[in-house]
Design an enzyme around this catalytic site. Structure first.
Site, PDB file in Angstrom:
ATOM      1  CB  CYS A   1      -0.791   0.007   1.011  1.00 46.12           C
ATOM      2  SG  CYS A   1      -1.929  -1.571   1.357  1.00 46.12           S
TER       3      CYS A   1
ATOM      4  CG  HIS B   1      -3.176   3.021   2.957  1.00 43.95           C
ATOM      5  ND1 HIS B   1      -3.655   2.832   1.688  1.00 43.95           N
ATOM      6  CD2 HIS B   1      -3.169   1.951   3.699  1.00 43.95           C
ATOM      7  CE1 HIS B   1      -3.738   1.555   1.628  1.00 43.95           C
ATOM      8  NE2 HIS B   1      -3.508   0.901   2.744  1.00 43.95           N
TER       9      HIS B   1
ATOM     10  CG  ASN C   1      -6.506  -1.370   1.510  1.00 41.90           C
ATOM     11  OD1 ASN C   1      -5.904  -0.604   0.617  1.00 41.90           O
ATOM     12  ND2 ASN C   1      -6.065  -1.891   2.569  1.00 41.90           N
TER      13      ASN C   1
HETATM   14  O1  UT7 Z   1      -3.869  -1.649   3.790  1.00 35.31           O
HETATM   15  C1  UT7 Z   1      -2.650  -1.678   4.921  1.00 35.31           C
HETATM   16  C2  UT7 Z   1      -2.914  -2.857   5.458  1.00 35.31           C
HETATM   17  N1  UT7 Z   1      -4.384  -3.125   6.254  1.00 35.31           N
HETATM   18  C3  UT7 Z   1      -4.804  -2.483   7.271  1.00 35.31           C
HETATM   19  O2  UT7 Z   1      -4.460  -1.626   7.734  1.00 35.31           O
HETATM   20  C4  UT7 Z   1      -5.962  -3.123   8.034  1.00 35.31           C
HETATM   21  C5  UT7 Z   1      -5.451  -2.997   9.684  1.00 35.31           C
HETATM   22  N2  UT7 Z   1      -6.684  -3.637  10.260  1.00 35.31           N
HETATM   23  C6  UT7 Z   1      -8.199  -3.334  10.308  1.00 35.31           C
HETATM   24  O3  UT7 Z   1      -8.478  -2.451   9.669  1.00 35.31           O
HETATM   25  C7  UT7 Z   1      -9.028  -3.919  11.458  1.00 35.31           C
HETATM   26  O4  UT7 Z   1      -8.254  -4.462  12.395  1.00 35.31           O
HETATM   27  C8  UT7 Z   1     -10.094  -5.051  10.806  1.00 35.31           C
HETATM   28  C9  UT7 Z   1     -11.140  -3.891  10.035  1.00 35.31           C
HETATM   29  C10 UT7 Z   1      -9.495  -5.902   9.690  1.00 35.31           C
HETATM   30  C11 UT7 Z   1     -10.652  -5.491  11.714  1.00 35.31           C
HETATM   31  O5  UT7 Z   1     -11.206  -4.678  12.819  1.00 35.31           O
HETATM   32  P1  UT7 Z   1     -11.276  -5.096  14.369  1.00 35.31           P
HETATM   33  O6  UT7 Z   1     -11.870  -4.091  15.250  1.00 35.31           O
HETATM   34  O7  UT7 Z   1      -9.794  -5.177  14.765  1.00 35.31           O
HETATM   35  O8  UT7 Z   1     -11.935  -6.412  14.468  1.00 35.31           O
HETATM   36  P2  UT7 Z   1     -11.272  -7.721  15.061  1.00 35.31           P
HETATM   37  O9  UT7 Z   1     -10.373  -8.442  14.042  1.00 35.31           O
HETATM   38  O10 UT7 Z   1     -10.812  -7.611  16.404  1.00 35.31           O
HETATM   39  O11 UT7 Z   1     -12.518  -8.760  15.049  1.00 35.31           O
HETATM   40  C12 UT7 Z   1     -13.578  -8.095  16.052  1.00 35.31           C
HETATM   41  C13 UT7 Z   1     -14.683  -9.365  15.855  1.00 35.31           C
HETATM   42  C14 UT7 Z   1     -14.267 -10.850  15.873  1.00 35.31           C
HETATM   43  O12 UT7 Z   1     -15.306 -11.658  16.488  1.00 35.31           O
HETATM   44  P3  UT7 Z   1     -15.185 -11.845  18.062  1.00 35.31           P
HETATM   45  O13 UT7 Z   1     -13.822 -12.977  18.180  1.00 35.31           O
HETATM   46  O14 UT7 Z   1     -14.818 -10.637  18.877  1.00 35.31           O
HETATM   47  O15 UT7 Z   1     -16.319 -12.889  18.206  1.00 35.31           O
HETATM   48  C15 UT7 Z   1     -14.294 -11.202  14.392  1.00 35.31           C
HETATM   49  O16 UT7 Z   1     -14.421 -12.229  14.026  1.00 35.31           O
HETATM   50  O17 UT7 Z   1     -15.200  -9.084  14.643  1.00 35.31           O
HETATM   51  C16 UT7 Z   1     -15.389 -10.314  13.808  1.00 35.31           C
HETATM   52  N3  UT7 Z   1     -15.467 -10.011  12.406  1.00 35.31           N
HETATM   53  C17 UT7 Z   1     -16.635  -9.591  11.717  1.00 35.31           C
HETATM   54  N4  UT7 Z   1     -17.745  -9.497  12.033  1.00 35.31           N
HETATM   55  C18 UT7 Z   1     -18.588  -9.288  11.114  1.00 35.31           C
HETATM   56  C19 UT7 Z   1     -14.229  -9.869  11.612  1.00 35.31           C
HETATM   57  N5  UT7 Z   1     -14.656  -9.569  10.713  1.00 35.31           N
HETATM   58  C20 UT7 Z   1     -15.936  -9.397  10.427  1.00 35.31           C
HETATM   59  C21 UT7 Z   1     -16.867  -9.064   9.513  1.00 35.31           C
HETATM   60  N6  UT7 Z   1     -18.305  -8.917   9.752  1.00 35.31           N
HETATM   61  N7  UT7 Z   1     -16.565  -8.804   8.298  1.00 35.31           N
END
Ligand code: UT7
Length: 329
Positions: free
Chosen positions: A116, A256, A286
């Site tokens: 990115c 970004h 993204n």
């Molecule tokens: O381009 C550069 C590189 N990429 C980035 O910069 C991305 C960086 N990371 C992020 O943007 C965020 O970490 C994400 C958007 C990917 C995830 O957000 P988060 O607040 O960190 O969520 P999480 O991974 O901690 O997940 C929280 C919960 C989990 O459920 P449990 O374990 O708490 O029951 C996930 O399973 O949300 C769940 N979850 C979803 N639920 C509904 C993960 N993806 C989804 C989804 N829909 N699409």
């Protein structure tokens, strides 16, 4: 004394595929919701390329617009540089495919892979080539089709990405110097947090790698988030310092577009009000190497930026890589 060669930005262009994939469409594919995606990422929809629309095709459309805007004929370009992590093929480079589509012959063409942060790495390379006197007019493209390397059964990743391309024409100049500063960084020890495991020499393609879906993006989102914010702040502050400009001199920050919460956290840590931060993640998702240049192009074409305005671009991505550039429009 020999006069220093500066870099002038002659024009920008961008292109997004026609097909729109909304959060509501995704609700039908994986266990997710518009509410979760909107509140956790800021994304509402993204564009998806067709099967027969490879990366070089998006690059070609963005380049054609940038060349037209710059009032430059393809034949006047003497180097093509494409930042991408989703090339048409492992080789030849997407830059070579683009060169053929633009009907330019002989000039050097190559890809660079910095995820990115690719477009900002590209600005730095173009600046160095132009300042050295080796090349006079460079076409720089940031393009990715992450939807083609996405696991559509993995809700952790498939809701985040989209396809798009942006292009910039840069020229040698004795009057202007539009690239005020660039700062780049990388740390390969984080390579296991955001990567595409198979298809390279460490894991060549086999039936097993295909069955295990190792040709799709793997990401540990939370850990990526944690590193992204401080590295983007570091890069933005360094580039600002090297440009000898103050925060108040920057008309618009273009970060970004990976996650709205990352954008807001970076702005908050730097003390930048959100009305000075460009955001288009809600409609693009993204788009990796293409985010900062497509956002910049939109800001120019919609009149949010005018000639002489100073802008800061900042990015972070797989590698990890990070970078920022302060430029004059
Ligand atoms: O381009 C550069 C590189 N990429 C980035 O910069 C991305 C960086 N990371 C992020 O943007 C965020 O970490 C994400 C958007 C990917 C995830 O957000 P988060 O607040 O960190 O969520 P999480 O991974 O901690 O997940 C929280 C919960 C989990 O459920 P449990 O374990 O708490 O029951 C996930 O399973 O949300 C769940 N979850 C979803 N639920 C509904 C993960 N993806 C989804 C989804 N829909 N699409």
């Amino acid at each position: 004394m020999k006069k220093k060669i500066g870099v002038k930005i002659l024009g920008t262009g961008s292109y997004f595929p026609k097909k729109v994939l909304t959060n509501l469409d995704l609700e039908k594919i994986v266990d997710t919701s518009d509410e979760w995606i909107s509140t956790r990422t800021g994304i509402k929809e993204r564009r998806v390329s067709e099967k027969n629309e490879p990366t070089s095709e998006l690059a070609f459309k963005a380049s054609t617009e940038a060349l037209k805007f710059a009032n430059i004929l393809p034949g006047q370009i003497d180097m093509i540089l494409v930042a991408t992590v989703t090339p048409d093929m492992l080789f030849p480079s997407t830059a070579c495919f683009l060169q053929t589509k633009l009907n330019i012959s002989s000039v050097p063409a190559f890809d660079l892979s910095a995820s990115c942060s690719g477009f900002i790495y590209g600005i730095s390379i173009a600046k160095a080539f132009i300042e050295s006197g080796l090349y006079k007019k460079i076409l720089l493209v940031g393009v990715d089709e992450l939807t083609k390397i996405t696991d559509w059964t993995d809700r952790n990743t498939c809701v985040l990405f989209g396809d798009g391309a942006g292009a910039m024409v840069l020229s040698a100049s004795y009057e202007d110097d539009d690239i005020l500063s660039v700062f780049l960084g990388a740390d390969g020890s984080y390579s296991n947090l955001l990567f595409l495991p198979a298809g390279g020499t460490s894991k060549p393609t086999t039936l097993d790698t295909i069955n295990e879906k190792l040709h799709t993006i793997k990401m540990h989102g939370k850990e990526v988030f944690r590193v992204a914010v401080p590295k983007m702040v570091l890069a933005a502050e360094k580039a600002l310092k090297f440009s000898e400009k103050r925060l108040e001199d920057i008309k618009l920050f273009i970060p970004h577009q990976a996650n709205m919460r990352i954008i807001e956290a970076v702005a908050k840590k730097m003390g930048i009000p959100m009305d000075k931060v460009f955001v288009n993640i809600h409609k693009t998702g993204n788009v990796s190497s293409a985010t900062t240049i497509t956002a910049l192009d939109e800001a120019i074409k919609t009149g949010r930026l005018k000639n002489g305005d100073i802008v800061e671009l900042v990015a972070f991505g797989g590698g990890f890589t990070w970078g920022a550039a302060v430029i004059k429009i």
